[in-house]
Design a protein around this motif. Structure first.
Motif, PDB file in Angstrom:
ATOM      1  N   GLY A 132       0.791  -1.215   0.000  1.00 35.95           N
ATOM      2  CA  GLY A 132       0.000   0.000   0.000  1.00 35.95           C
ATOM      3  C   GLY A 132       0.826   1.269   0.000  1.00 35.95           C
ATOM      4  N   SER A 133       2.049   1.182   0.522  1.00 41.85           N
ATOM      5  CA  SER A 133       2.900   2.379   0.606  1.00 41.85           C
ATOM      6  C   SER A 133       3.408   2.844  -0.755  1.00 41.85           C
ATOM      7  CB  SER A 133       4.092   2.117   1.537  1.00 41.85           C
ATOM      8  OG  SER A 133       5.044   1.249   0.933  1.00 41.85           O
ATOM      9  N   VAL A 134       3.434   1.942  -1.734  1.00 38.99           N
ATOM     10  CA  VAL A 134       3.945   2.328  -3.056  1.00 38.99           C
ATOM     11  C   VAL A 134       2.875   2.280  -4.143  1.00 38.99           C
ATOM     12  CG1 VAL A 134       6.311   1.622  -2.540  1.00 38.99           C
ATOM     13  CG2 VAL A 134       4.745  -0.025  -3.600  1.00 38.99           C
TER      14      VAL A 134
ATOM     15  N   PHE B  79      -0.357   3.744 -10.556  1.00 42.28           N
ATOM     16  CA  PHE B  79       0.820   2.874 -10.477  1.00 42.28           C
ATOM     17  C   PHE B  79       0.458   1.466 -10.951  1.00 42.28           C
ATOM     18  CE2 PHE B  79       3.290  -0.327  -8.236  1.00 42.28           C
ATOM     19  CZ  PHE B  79       4.599   0.138  -8.292  1.00 42.28           C
ATOM     20  N   ALA B  80      -0.666   0.924 -10.453  1.00 47.69           N
ATOM     21  CA  ALA B  80      -1.066  -0.435 -10.815  1.00 47.69           C
ATOM     22  C   ALA B  80      -1.362  -0.548 -12.307  1.00 47.69           C
ATOM     23  CB  ALA B  80      -2.285  -0.851  -9.995  1.00 47.69           C
ATOM     24  N   VAL B  81      -2.114   0.404 -12.841  1.00 50.35           N
ATOM     25  CA  VAL B  81      -2.475   0.357 -14.254  1.00 50.35           C
ATOM     26  C   VAL B  81      -1.239   0.452 -15.131  1.00 50.35           C
ATOM     27  CG1 VAL B  81      -3.668   1.623 -16.091  1.00 50.35           C
ATOM     28  CG2 VAL B  81      -4.826   1.205 -13.907  1.00 50.35           C
TER      29      VAL B  81
ATOM     30  N   ALA C 270      -5.836  -7.564  -4.871  1.00 49.67           N
ATOM     31  CA  ALA C 270      -6.800  -6.471  -5.029  1.00 49.67           C
ATOM     32  C   ALA C 270      -6.285  -5.424  -6.006  1.00 49.67           C
ATOM     33  CB  ALA C 270      -7.090  -5.832  -3.673  1.00 49.67           C
ATOM     34  N   TRP C 271      -5.022  -5.043  -5.856  1.00 50.17           N
ATOM     35  CA  TRP C 271      -4.437  -4.062  -6.776  1.00 50.17           C
ATOM     36  C   TRP C 271      -4.371  -4.622  -8.189  1.00 50.17           C
ATOM     37  CZ3 TRP C 271      -3.907   0.859  -5.581  1.00 50.17           C
ATOM     38  CH2 TRP C 271      -3.760   1.232  -4.237  1.00 50.17           C
ATOM     39  N   LYS C 272      -3.971  -5.868  -8.306  1.00 46.30           N
ATOM     40  CA  LYS C 272      -3.837  -6.493  -9.625  1.00 46.30           C
ATOM     41  C   LYS C 272      -5.175  -6.669 -10.320  1.00 46.30           C
ATOM     42  CE  LYS C 272      -4.107 -10.771  -9.850  1.00 46.30           C
ATOM     43  NZ  LYS C 272      -5.086 -11.851 -10.105  1.00 46.30           N
ATOM     44  N   THR C 273      -6.157  -7.190  -9.596  1.00 48.10           N
ATOM     45  CA  THR C 273      -7.454  -7.489 -10.208  1.00 48.10           C
ATOM     46  C   THR C 273      -8.167  -6.225 -10.661  1.00 48.10           C
ATOM     47  OG1 THR C 273      -7.682  -9.478  -8.847  1.00 48.10           O
ATOM     48  CG2 THR C 273      -9.684  -8.590  -9.839  1.00 48.10           C
ATOM     49  N   ALA C 274      -8.267  -5.243  -9.763  1.00 46.61           N
ATOM     50  CA  ALA C 274      -8.945  -4.000 -10.137  1.00 46.61           C
ATOM     51  C   ALA C 274      -8.131  -3.221 -11.162  1.00 46.61           C
ATOM     52  CB  ALA C 274      -9.198  -3.152  -8.893  1.00 46.61           C
ATOM     53  N   GLY C 275      -6.796  -3.280 -11.054  1.00 49.66           N
ATOM     54  CA  GLY C 275      -5.948  -2.619 -12.039  1.00 49.66           C
ATOM     55  C   GLY C 275      -6.117  -3.209 -13.426  1.00 49.66           C
ATOM     56  N   ASP C 276      -6.298  -4.525 -13.493  1.00 49.02           N
ATOM     57  CA  ASP C 276      -6.524  -5.213 -14.760  1.00 49.02           C
ATOM     58  C   ASP C 276      -7.809  -4.712 -15.414  1.00 49.02           C
ATOM     59  OD1 ASP C 276      -6.177  -7.208 -16.768  1.00 49.02           O
ATOM     60  OD2 ASP C 276      -7.409  -8.618 -15.635  1.00 49.02           O
ATOM     61  N   SER C 277      -8.882  -4.622 -14.619  1.00 49.05           N
ATOM     62  CA  SER C 277     -10.155  -4.126 -15.155  1.00 49.05           C
ATOM     63  C   SER C 277     -10.047  -2.669 -15.581  1.00 49.05           C
ATOM     64  CB  SER C 277     -11.260  -4.292 -14.116  1.00 49.05           C
ATOM     65  OG  SER C 277     -11.665  -5.643 -14.017  1.00 49.05           O
ATOM     66  N   ALA C 278      -9.335  -1.875 -14.778  1.00 49.46           N
ATOM     67  CA  ALA C 278      -9.178  -0.456 -15.117  1.00 49.46           C
ATOM     68  C   ALA C 278      -8.372  -0.278 -16.390  1.00 49.46           C
ATOM     69  CB  ALA C 278      -8.524   0.288 -13.960  1.00 49.46           C
ATOM     70  N   LEU C 279      -7.335  -1.080 -16.565  1.00 49.44           N
ATOM     71  CA  LEU C 279      -6.552  -1.009 -17.795  1.00 49.44           C
ATOM     72  C   LEU C 279      -7.431  -1.394 -18.989  1.00 49.44           C
ATOM     73  CD1 LEU C 279      -3.926  -0.626 -19.349  1.00 49.44           C
ATOM     74  CD2 LEU C 279      -3.271  -2.960 -18.701  1.00 49.44           C
ATOM     75  N   GLY C 280      -8.241  -2.441 -18.828  1.00 47.35           N
ATOM     76  CA  GLY C 280      -9.161  -2.816 -19.891  1.00 47.35           C
ATOM     77  C   GLY C 280     -10.127  -1.686 -20.212  1.00 47.35           C
ATOM     78  N   SER C 281     -10.641  -1.024 -19.173  1.00 45.19           N
ATOM     79  CA  SER C 281     -11.560   0.097 -19.376  1.00 45.19           C
ATOM     80  C   SER C 281     -10.880   1.255 -20.083  1.00 45.19           C
ATOM     81  CB  SER C 281     -12.125   0.568 -18.032  1.00 45.19           C
ATOM     82  OG  SER C 281     -12.967   1.685 -18.198  1.00 45.19           O
ATOM     83  N   SER C 282      -9.623   1.516 -19.735  1.00 49.15           N
ATOM     84  CA  SER C 282      -8.905   2.626 -20.370  1.00 49.15           C
ATOM     85  C   SER C 282      -8.747   2.406 -21.870  1.00 49.15           C
ATOM     86  CB  SER C 282      -7.531   2.827 -19.711  1.00 49.15           C
ATOM     87  OG  SER C 282      -6.619   1.812 -20.095  1.00 49.15           O
ATOM     88  N   CYS C 283      -8.775   1.133 -22.278  1.00 54.72           N
ATOM     89  CA  CYS C 283      -8.652   0.800 -23.696  1.00 54.72           C
ATOM     90  C   CYS C 283     -10.007   0.678 -24.395  1.00 54.72           C
ATOM     91  CB  CYS C 283      -7.906  -0.525 -23.869  1.00 54.72           C
ATOM     92  SG  CYS C 283      -6.206  -0.548 -23.263  1.00 54.72           S
ATOM     93  N   LEU C 284     -11.084   0.421 -23.629  1.00 55.14           N
ATOM     94  CA  LEU C 284     -12.343   0.041 -24.256  1.00 55.14           C
ATOM     95  C   LEU C 284     -13.538   0.932 -23.928  1.00 55.14           C
ATOM     96  CD1 LEU C 284     -12.128  -3.846 -23.812  1.00 55.14           C
ATOM     97  CD2 LEU C 284     -12.029  -2.588 -25.976  1.00 55.14           C
TER      98      LEU C 284
ATOM     99  N   HIS D 219       0.529 -14.105 -14.414  1.00 56.43           N
ATOM    100  CA  HIS D 219       1.356 -13.122 -15.117  1.00 56.43           C
ATOM    101  C   HIS D 219       1.061 -11.708 -14.609  1.00 56.43           C
ATOM    102  CE1 HIS D 219      -2.437 -13.211 -17.209  1.00 56.43           C
ATOM    103  NE2 HIS D 219      -2.108 -12.226 -18.008  1.00 56.43           N
ATOM    104  N   LEU D 220      -0.211 -11.455 -14.251  1.00 60.05           N
ATOM    105  CA  LEU D 220      -0.566 -10.141 -13.719  1.00 60.05           C
ATOM    106  C   LEU D 220       0.021  -9.954 -12.319  1.00 60.05           C
ATOM    107  CD1 LEU D 220      -4.323 -10.111 -14.805  1.00 60.05           C
ATOM    108  CD2 LEU D 220      -2.352  -9.211 -16.056  1.00 60.05           C
ATOM    109  N   ASP D 221       0.000 -11.020 -11.518  1.00 56.85           N
ATOM    110  CA  ASP D 221       0.623 -10.955 -10.190  1.00 56.85           C
ATOM    111  C   ASP D 221       2.122 -10.705 -10.309  1.00 56.85           C
ATOM    112  OD1 ASP D 221      -1.624 -11.758  -8.236  1.00 56.85           O
ATOM    113  OD2 ASP D 221      -1.699 -13.346  -9.737  1.00 56.85           O
ATOM    114  N   VAL D 222       2.748 -11.349 -11.281  1.00 56.80           N
ATOM    115  CA  VAL D 222       4.193 -11.157 -11.479  1.00 56.80           C
ATOM    116  C   VAL D 222       4.480  -9.716 -11.902  1.00 56.80           C
ATOM    117  CG1 VAL D 222       6.156 -11.793 -12.936  1.00 56.80           C
ATOM    118  CG2 VAL D 222       4.704 -13.574 -11.944  1.00 56.80           C
ATOM    119  N   MET D 223       3.677  -9.172 -12.817  1.00 56.62           N
ATOM    120  CA  MET D 223       3.869  -7.774 -13.232  1.00 56.62           C
ATOM    121  C   MET D 223       3.757  -6.830 -12.045  1.00 56.62           C
ATOM    122  SD  MET D 223       1.577  -7.745 -16.726  1.00 56.62           S
ATOM    123  CE  MET D 223       1.846  -8.947 -18.025  1.00 56.62           C
ATOM    124  N   MET D 224       2.711  -7.025 -11.229  1.00 53.06           N
ATOM    125  CA  MET D 224       2.511  -6.155 -10.073  1.00 53.06           C
ATOM    126  C   MET D 224       3.605  -6.372  -9.024  1.00 53.06           C
ATOM    127  SD  MET D 224       0.123  -3.912 -10.149  1.00 53.06           S
ATOM    128  CE  MET D 224       0.317  -3.558  -8.409  1.00 53.06           C
ATOM    129  N   ALA D 225       3.925  -7.624  -8.747  1.00 57.33           N
ATOM    130  CA  ALA D 225       4.934  -7.928  -7.733  1.00 57.33           C
ATOM    131  C   ALA D 225       6.285  -7.344  -8.128  1.00 57.33           C
ATOM    132  CB  ALA D 225       5.052  -9.441  -7.541  1.00 57.33           C
TER     133      ALA D 225
END
Length: 309
Positions: free
Chosen positions: A10-12, A17-19, A103-117, A293-299
């Motif tokens: 949460g500190s970073v 950042f997630a998107v 939580a960051w990964k899952t919601a970030g994934d949806s937000a990234l999809g929304s930013s494109c669609l 793969h999304l967890d690895v990107m975020m981690a």
């Protein structure tokens, strides 16, 4: 090896950042993915592995106990950890708290999809479900679409929807009971439920809507009916984690309601500009299937941020 707590994450982390971490990850070569799911008496253990050439590899292991939040000693329904390995040397560089990262990964994934669609001028969001992911999904979608100024919330339990609405700041909220009517008013719909029977009816969708399907993650689960998938242009975050694993696609594929050719692109295609929304009037549907793969990107992004690199 670094132990990374939820507070460290949460500190970073922020939604931008997630998107951006996920966007950057999808400019890398596609990951090699493997999953294992074990079930016992309605409880599940999910182990997901990914290797992204040139970035990192990792393993996410979680348990899914749906009754935990309502038990006497309440615990999260999903618990687990993420192991992050150095891609070049193969050593474990970090162990990260899985619930917070998810939580960051899952919601970030949806937000990234929304930013494109989704349309850039969306005003009204419908959140279907008021569970643990609802708040992060609302915040993430608002981060990429600041034009959102109203959030409707539908949940089987109205009290839980009211509780969620009370936590939201800076946006008008409305708890709704008629789901079809709410669907017909929404510019953006995000659904995160545990249902096995479709809740979202495509006949109720209005032109220009973006539908973000998050909840279904097993072969028997789905949140939207066939009409939703056939009225909209269909996209997924990853073909490898959705087509043969999740009922949202498996069931209509098996019935012939859709074919694999109807899936017009994945997140690599969206991020790299090979696919996306083509007109303000079309309906777009995005299936968030997740994946290690999304967890690895975020981690990897969190690890580098904490290391100051």
């Amino acid at each position: 090896m670094r132990i990374v707590t939820g507070d460290d994450i949460g500190s970073v982390c922020s939604w931008p950042f997630a998107v951006e971490a996920l966007r950057a990850g999808h400019l890398m070569p596609p990951a090699d993915l493997r999953d294992s799911l074990i079930e016992s008496a309605g409880r599940k253990m999910l182990v997901r592995t990914a290797w992204i050439p040139g970035l990192a590899s990792g393993v996410k292991a979680v348990t899914i106990y749906p009754d935990n939040p309502s038990s006497e000693q309440a615990l999260p329904s999903v618990q687990g950890q993420v192991l992050l390995f150095d891609e070049a040397q193969g050593n474990v560089v970090a162990v990260l708290e899985g619930v917070d990262l998810t939580a960051w990964k899952t919601a970030g994934d949806s937000a990234l999809g929304s930013s494109c669609l989704s349309r850039a001028d969306v005003k009204t969001m419908l959140m279907v479900g008021a569970g643990s992911m609802a708040g992060p999904l609302i915040a993430a979608h608002r981060a990429v679409r600041p034009s959102l100024d109203r959030v409707m919330i539908w949940n089987r339990s109205a009290a839980r929807a009211e509780d969620l609405a009370a936590t939201l700041d800076g946006v008008a909220t409305e708890v709704v009971s008629d789901l079809d009517e709410a669907v017909s008013r929404a510019d953006l719909i995000s659904s995160a439920t545990m249902t096995t029977e479709p809740l979202i009816r495509g006949a109720a969708l209005r032109p220009g809507t973006h539908v973000d399907l998050v909840g279904a993650y097993t072969p028997t689960m789905r949140e939207a009916d066939d009409a939703t998938l056939t009225r909209g242009r269909l996209f997924v975050d990853s073909r490898a984690t959705t087509i043969a694993h999740i009922g949202e696609l498996m069931i209509p594929l098996a019935s012939g309601a859709i074919t694999e050719a109807d899936i017009e692109g994945d997140m690599h295609d969206l991020v790299q500009g090979k696919a996306g929304r083509q007109s303000p009037e079309e309906i777009t549907v995005f299936k968030n299937g997740g994946g290690a793969h999304l967890d690895v990107m975020m981690a990897h992004a969190v690890y580098l941020a904490l290391a100051g690199r």
